[in-house]
Design a protein around this motif. Structure first.
Motif, PDB file in Angstrom:
ATOM      1  N   LYS A  59      -0.644   0.381   8.303  1.00 40.60           N
ATOM      2  CA  LYS A  59       0.113   1.328   9.435  1.00 40.60           C
ATOM      3  C   LYS A  59       1.028   2.260   8.992  1.00 40.60           C
ATOM      4  N   ASN A  60       1.554   2.177   7.784  1.00 38.83           N
ATOM      5  CA  ASN A  60       2.420   3.087   7.346  1.00 38.83           C
ATOM      6  C   ASN A  60       1.804   4.518   7.040  1.00 38.83           C
ATOM      7  N   PRO A  61       2.624   5.657   7.854  1.00 32.59           N
ATOM      8  CA  PRO A  61       2.123   6.961   7.564  1.00 32.59           C
ATOM      9  C   PRO A  61       2.057   7.369   6.246  1.00 32.59           C
ATOM     10  N   ILE A  62       2.776   7.105   5.319  1.00 31.43           N
ATOM     11  CA  ILE A  62       2.999   7.594   3.905  1.00 31.43           C
ATOM     12  C   ILE A  62       1.535   6.703   3.387  1.00 31.43           C
ATOM     13  N   ILE A  63       1.244   5.375   3.380  1.00 27.40           N
ATOM     14  CA  ILE A  63       0.217   5.133   2.765  1.00 27.40           C
ATOM     15  C   ILE A  63      -1.137   5.746   3.465  1.00 27.40           C
ATOM     16  N   ILE A  64      -1.169   5.918   4.655  1.00 27.70           N
ATOM     17  CA  ILE A  64      -2.185   6.643   5.379  1.00 27.70           C
ATOM     18  C   ILE A  64      -2.512   8.288   4.686  1.00 27.70           C
ATOM     19  N   GLY A  65      -1.188   8.709   4.436  1.00 29.46           N
ATOM     20  CA  GLY A  65      -1.456  10.226   3.836  1.00 29.46           C
ATOM     21  C   GLY A  65      -1.857   9.933   2.372  1.00 29.46           C
ATOM     22  N   ILE A  66      -1.549   9.051   1.764  1.00 28.90           N
ATOM     23  CA  ILE A  66      -2.173   8.822   0.255  1.00 28.90           C
ATOM     24  C   ILE A  66      -3.675   8.662   0.359  1.00 28.90           C
ATOM     25  N   VAL A  67      -4.049   7.735   1.312  1.00 25.51           N
ATOM     26  CA  VAL A  67      -5.367   7.307   1.587  1.00 25.51           C
ATOM     27  C   VAL A  67      -6.334   8.555   1.840  1.00 25.51           C
ATOM     28  N   LEU A  68      -5.762   9.189   2.840  1.00 22.86           N
ATOM     29  CA  LEU A  68      -6.365  10.429   3.255  1.00 22.86           C
ATOM     30  C   LEU A  68      -6.430  11.588   2.037  1.00 22.86           C
ATOM     31  N   GLY A  69      -5.417  11.767   1.351  1.00 18.53           N
ATOM     32  CA  GLY A  69      -5.300  12.753   0.319  1.00 18.53           C
ATOM     33  C   GLY A  69      -6.548  12.262  -0.872  1.00 18.53           C
ATOM     34  N   LEU A  70      -6.524  11.128  -1.121  1.00 17.85           N
ATOM     35  CA  LEU A  70      -7.435  10.450  -2.251  1.00 17.85           C
ATOM     36  C   LEU A  70      -8.886  10.356  -1.554  1.00 17.85           C
ATOM     37  N   CYS A  71      -9.292  10.349  -0.359  1.00 17.69           N
ATOM     38  CA  CYS A  71     -10.391  10.295   0.149  1.00 17.69           C
ATOM     39  C   CYS A  71     -11.032  11.914   0.062  1.00 17.69           C
ATOM     40  N   ILE A  72      -9.932  12.840   0.384  1.00 14.17           N
ATOM     41  CA  ILE A  72     -10.397  14.295   0.411  1.00 14.17           C
ATOM     42  C   ILE A  72     -10.723  14.776  -1.004  1.00 14.17           C
ATOM     43  N   SER A  73      -9.909  14.232  -1.944  1.00  9.16           N
ATOM     44  CA  SER A  73      -9.879  14.419  -3.672  1.00  9.16           C
ATOM     45  C   SER A  73     -11.373  14.117  -3.872  1.00  9.16           C
ATOM     46  N   LEU A  74     -11.757  12.809  -3.681  1.00 12.40           N
ATOM     47  CA  LEU A  74     -12.815  12.123  -3.910  1.00 12.40           C
ATOM     48  C   LEU A  74     -14.077  12.970  -3.539  1.00 12.40           C
ATOM     49  N   SER A  75     -14.038  13.182  -2.111  1.00  8.92           N
ATOM     50  CA  SER A  75     -15.160  14.051  -1.622  1.00  8.92           C
ATOM     51  C   SER A  75     -15.501  15.289  -1.959  1.00  8.92           C
ATOM     52  N   GLY A  76     -14.419  16.067  -2.368  1.00 11.47           N
ATOM     53  CA  GLY A  76     -14.623  17.410  -2.895  1.00 11.47           C
ATOM     54  C   GLY A  76     -14.588  18.465  -1.873  1.00 11.47           C
ATOM     55  N   TRP A  77     -14.242  17.779  -0.572  1.00 12.22           N
ATOM     56  CA  TRP A  77     -14.087  18.530   0.787  1.00 12.22           C
ATOM     57  C   TRP A  77     -12.775  19.664   0.675  1.00 12.22           C
ATOM     58  N   THR A  78     -12.942  20.619   1.214  1.00  7.33           N
ATOM     59  CA  THR A  78     -12.058  21.694   1.243  1.00  7.33           C
ATOM     60  C   THR A  78     -11.517  21.702   2.642  1.00  7.33           C
ATOM     61  N   ILE A  79     -10.191  21.495   2.790  1.00  3.29           N
ATOM     62  CA  ILE A  79      -9.633  21.639   4.096  1.00  3.29           C
ATOM     63  C   ILE A  79      -9.687  22.685   4.578  1.00  3.29           C
TER      64      ILE A  79
END
Length: 318
Positions: A169-189
């Motif tokens: 539930k830690n926002p920093i961990i959530i930020g890491i997970v979101l960043g990694l997911c976006i990187s892996l997906s190749g999605w452009t914000i």
């Protein structure tokens, strides 16, 4: 040395401004706590999303960096813990806090602003790697040892499960997970969303430094000189030295990341250290250690960066 002081002096000047503002009641300490919550819950997570989402995962995950920083942190945490437990005859919660103070860097509030001034965008990668070690490896270990000392009726596995649940539930961990997911997906914000993320991320450095200064006001110091001296010496000197030794001994990585790894380790302990102390009944020890370590780190960080620049063992500083 003048070039190094040009990097570190503004950082500690902002810390001093934060201290002065709260000490003179220009900014109430309750507001500073709110600013700290803003950094922890919004600015730093956005910084990590920005750092990870814009890069290929292979550019972010550097195993040697993780091994050097994580290995040094575990070595120092374990050494501090077992020394306090077996030699100094401290209780388990006290021993855990001593190990924590020796091995947990304030990578987000102090380390990142310094490394950013020194190395530029590489600081974001270094911060992400440090946060992974600190939050996914070191923090669960500390929480298990600390909580198990107060909940002897619960198994360490149950305590560990609760620790990981909290971390999820830690926002920093959530930020890491979101960043990694976006990187892996190749999605452009989308541009408007990225602009908002970028603005929040850019606020993390100066606001975090101001919060550090404001948080030092009113810390109560008690007669704990031996323990405080041990924690500060280990954090400001031994931790950077062990990280340096491992970075130097292990296979080569990008020299910029080698410098970043050592520079992050030079930071004082995490700013919420006294909160952990309060949780386990040793707030005085943690508050005194944080105050002196943060004050002395101006000298130790400047000296460490000067030595790296002088010897150029990892190459010249950018």
């Amino acid at each position: 040395m003048i070039d190094i002081l040009a990097v570190t002096t503004p950082i500690f000047l902002i810390i001093a401004v934060g201290y002065f503002a709260v000490y003179r009641n220009i900014v109430p300490q309750t507001i500073v706590r709110g600013m700290g919550a803003f950094v922890m819950n919004f600015a730093l997570p956005c910084l990590l999303i920005r750092a990870l989402a814009q890069r290929d995962l292979s550019e972010v995950i550097e195993p040697i960096y993780l091994l050097a920083y994580g290995g040094a942190s575990i070595i120092l945490f374990s050494s501090g813990y077992f020394y306090a437990l077996a030699v100094a005859k401290k209780r388990q919660s006290n021993a855990m806090l001593q190990g924590m103070g020796m091995s947990f860097s304030n990578s987000g509030f102090v380390g990142y602003p310094i490394v950013l001034q020194l190395l530029g965008p590489a600081a974001e990668i270094g911060l992400a790697l440090c946060v992974i070690i600190e939050n996914l490896v070191m923090m669960p270990m500390a929480l298990v040892l600390g909580d198990s000392s107060q909940n002897e009726d619960q198994s360490k596995g149950r305590v560990l499960a609760k620790a990981f649940l909290k971390l999820g539930k830690n926002p920093i961990i959530i930020g890491i997970v979101l960043g990694l997911c976006i990187s892996l997906s190749g999605w452009t914000i989308p541009s408007p969303i990225f602009k908002a993320i970028d603005m929040l991320a850019s606020a993390s450095g100066p606001v975090a430094l101001f919060v550090i200064g404001g948080g030092l006001v009113g810390l109560k110091l008690k007669g704990l000189r031996t323990d405080v001296a041990r924690i500060i010496t280990a954090k400001l000197i031994l931790h950077p030295l062990i990280v340096f030794a491992l970075v130097w001994a292990l296979p080569d990585i990008d020299p910029v990341l080698q410098i970043a790894c050592v520079a992050f380790a030079c930071s004082p302990m995490l700013s919420i250290y006294p909160i952990f102390g309060q949780r386990y009944g040793h707030e005085g020890l943690c508050a005194a250690s944080l105050m002196f370590a943060t004050s002395l780190s101006f000298i130790t960080i400047s000296t460490a960066l000067w030595l790296l620049d002088l010897t150029q063992i990892f190459g010249p500083l950018p």
